[in-house]
Design an enzyme around this catalytic site. Structure first.
Site, PDB file in Angstrom:
ATOM      1  N   TYR A 111       0.858  -1.181   0.000  1.00 43.88           N
ATOM      2  CA  TYR A 111       0.000   0.000   0.000  1.00 43.88           C
ATOM      3  C   TYR A 111       0.890   1.225   0.000  1.00 43.88           C
ATOM      4  CZ  TYR A 111      -3.419   3.434   1.736  1.00 43.88           C
ATOM      5  OH  TYR A 111      -4.235   4.524   1.902  1.00 43.88           O
ATOM      6  N   ASP A 154       9.359   2.604  -0.717  1.00 45.54           N
ATOM      7  CA  ASP A 154       8.379   3.299   0.115  1.00 45.54           C
ATOM      8  C   ASP A 154       8.677   2.927   1.568  1.00 45.54           C
ATOM      9  OD1 ASP A 154       6.295   4.272   1.547  1.00 45.54           O
ATOM     10  OD2 ASP A 154       4.720   3.462   0.261  1.00 45.54           O
ATOM     11  N   LYS A 201       5.272   9.328   8.575  1.00 47.96           N
ATOM     12  CA  LYS A 201       5.192   8.873   9.965  1.00 47.96           C
ATOM     13  C   LYS A 201       6.288   9.491  10.846  1.00 47.96           C
ATOM     14  CE  LYS A 201       2.282   5.523   8.398  1.00 47.96           C
ATOM     15  NZ  LYS A 201       0.828   5.631   8.442  1.00 47.96           N
TER      16      LYS A 201
HETATM   17  N1  HOZ Z   1      -3.181   3.442   6.203  1.00 52.34           N
HETATM   18  C1  HOZ Z   1      -2.835   3.452   7.575  1.00 52.34           C
HETATM   19  C2  HOZ Z   1      -2.295   2.153   8.019  1.00 52.34           C
HETATM   20  N2  HOZ Z   1      -1.364   1.533   7.189  1.00 52.34           N
HETATM   21  C3  HOZ Z   1      -4.002   3.795   8.460  1.00 52.34           C
HETATM   22  C4  HOZ Z   1      -4.185   5.247   8.561  1.00 52.34           C
HETATM   23  C5  HOZ Z   1      -5.128   5.693   9.682  1.00 52.34           C
HETATM   24  O1  HOZ Z   1      -6.224   5.177   9.800  1.00 52.34           O
HETATM   25  O2  HOZ Z   1      -4.736   6.554  10.418  1.00 52.34           O
END
Ligand code: HOZ
Length: 422
Positions: free
Chosen positions: A138, A233, A261
């Site tokens: 992802y 990534d 992050k």
């Molecule tokens: N896409 C995020 C986890 N891989 C989650 C993002 C969120 O809900 O804060």
């Protein structure tokens, strides 16, 4: 009316990001009001041990006093300028020193923006349209990347989202993560048409799946041979699985890297960067356009920089990895004692566990075939026992430096009880 019902009246689906809706585990999501160290407090006053850590950034635990002080001090001088400020250069230099493959970078506000911009840059720089990604990986929710995607897209069963024009989707080629032969075949056929390959060097959005032997090396080799840019990534793995990210752990040199992050320390910040000659294609130096009023926001830069500086402690990653190892080994022992098949993985402070007897897990199909119902029951048992895990079988977990022996032991005591009840 529950907080979630109330939220649903005003917010689409009641959440601002789908995984949070608990669709992957059932029940209503927990609402949080504060957090400190390894602990997070719900709106109804329950204190939980947190293994989500805002999906990665909280490597020092929540509300670390030095990070909060840096944010407060910077915020008092101005929240946003929409113009250059010195903290941008400071964090850029810090990132460069930690990840030498990054010669130049650009700060943006989210991981999605970072990957979307890196893809555009790769296309603009190479003059090619096609990109390769891997099933279950992802890279945020931009159009080109929402094809057979992981994370919330997978949790909700829409890995290839409606709304992505077919004309765009046809330029995204999706291969199987860790399939070296498939990779070679794709390059043999299409290598000279590929702008880039984007990969999570450790997949963290289909649970936690490390690269198989030779996978990243083959990728590097094929990209170099065909003039395709290799994008790591590292939004999740960056400064998390090792100080220099997964590229340091596996001794790899990508052409471009995307970060998020931890670089924001919990504030909205992310980055993409890499080879100076490639980054020179970005406006204003080059023709590939990319911009943002909040890019390089001073408060976000201060939080990110302090978070990165706090990593400069002798033995930091060894201790983090050791604690995380204790956690996943403890999960495994608890599962073994209950006669439940469980595969566990870990690198640095990032971990995964999959209810399967098909270990080690290296392919998306192994995660997809795992016992998701058992995960749901484990998740809720742990939540009832005061432990907050990611509410999806397709997400990785995070341990912070603030998780001490007591928190780990309390978590494992809960795991032993819950596993025995599954
Ligand atoms: N896409 C995020 C986890 N891989 C989650 C993002 C969120 O809900 O804060």
């Amino acid at each position: 009316m529950s907080l979630f019902s109330e939220a649903r009246e005003a917010i689409a689906g009641g959440v601002n990001s789908p995984v949070r809706a608990f669709a992957g585990v059932g029940g209503e999501p927990v609402f949080f009001r504060s957090a400190k160290g390894a602990w997070i407090e719900t709106e109804d006053g329950r204190r939980l041990i947190d293994y989500v850590g805002s999906w990665g950034p909280m490597i020092h635990g929540h509300t670390h006093p030095d990070v909060i002080a840096a944010v407060n001090e910077t915020a008092a001088r101005g929240l946003s300028f929409g113009a250059p400020c010195v903290p941008e250069t400071r964090i850029a230099n810090k990132i460069k020193s930690l990840m030498p493959s990054i010669e130049r970078l650009r700060m943006v506000s989210s991981g999605t923006e970072a990957t979307m911009s890196a893809i555009r840059l790769a296309r603009g720089h190479t003059g090619r349209d096609k990109i390769v990604k891997f099933e279950g990986c992802y890279h945020g929710h931009s159009d080109s990347l929402l094809i057979k995607a992981g994370s919330g897209a997978l949790t909700l069963g829409v890995p290839s989202s409606p709304g992505v024009p077919a004309g765009l989707a046809e330029h995204t080629i999706t291969l199987e993560f860790n399939d070296v032969d498939g990779l070679k075949a794709a390059f043999a056929e299409l290598g000279d048409q590929l702008a880039c390959v984007i990969v999570e060097p450790i997949a963290g959005n289909m649970n936690f799946v490390p690269p198989a032997d030779g996978f990243l090396e083959t990728l590097r080799e094929e990209c170099s041979k065909s003039g395709t840019l290799l994008i790591f990534d590292e939004v999740m793995t960056g400064f998390r699985v090792a100080k220099g990210g997964a590229q340091a752990l596996y001794d790899m040199e990508p052409d471009l890297t995307t970060l998020g992050k931890i670089v924001g320390g919990g504030m909205p910040a992310a980055a993409f960067g890499g080879r100076a000659d490639v980054m020179a294609s970005i406006a204003p130096d080059g023709p590939v356009y990319q911009a943002g009023t909040l890019s390089g926001n001073p408060v976000a830069m201060a939080a990110g920089l302090k978070t990165l500086e706090l990593l400069d402690v002798e033995g930091f990653y060894e201790r983090l990895a050791e604690k995380t190892r204790q956690l996943v080994d403890g999960f495994k022992d608890a599962a073994d004692a209950a006669g439940i098949p469980l595969a566990v993985e870990q690198a640095g402070g990032m971990f995964g566990f999959v209810f399967t007897d098909d270990a080690p897990v290296r392919r998306f199909r192994q995660v997809a075939a795992a016992d998701i119902d058992r995960f749901r029951r484990f998740f809720h048992g742990m939540l009832d026992a005061g432990i907050y895990l990611a509410p999806s079988a397709f997400e990785a977990g995070f341990v912070s430096a603030a998780h001490g022996d007591d928190e780990i032991e309390q978590t494992l005591a809960a795991a032993r009880k819950v596993m025995a009840s599954l």
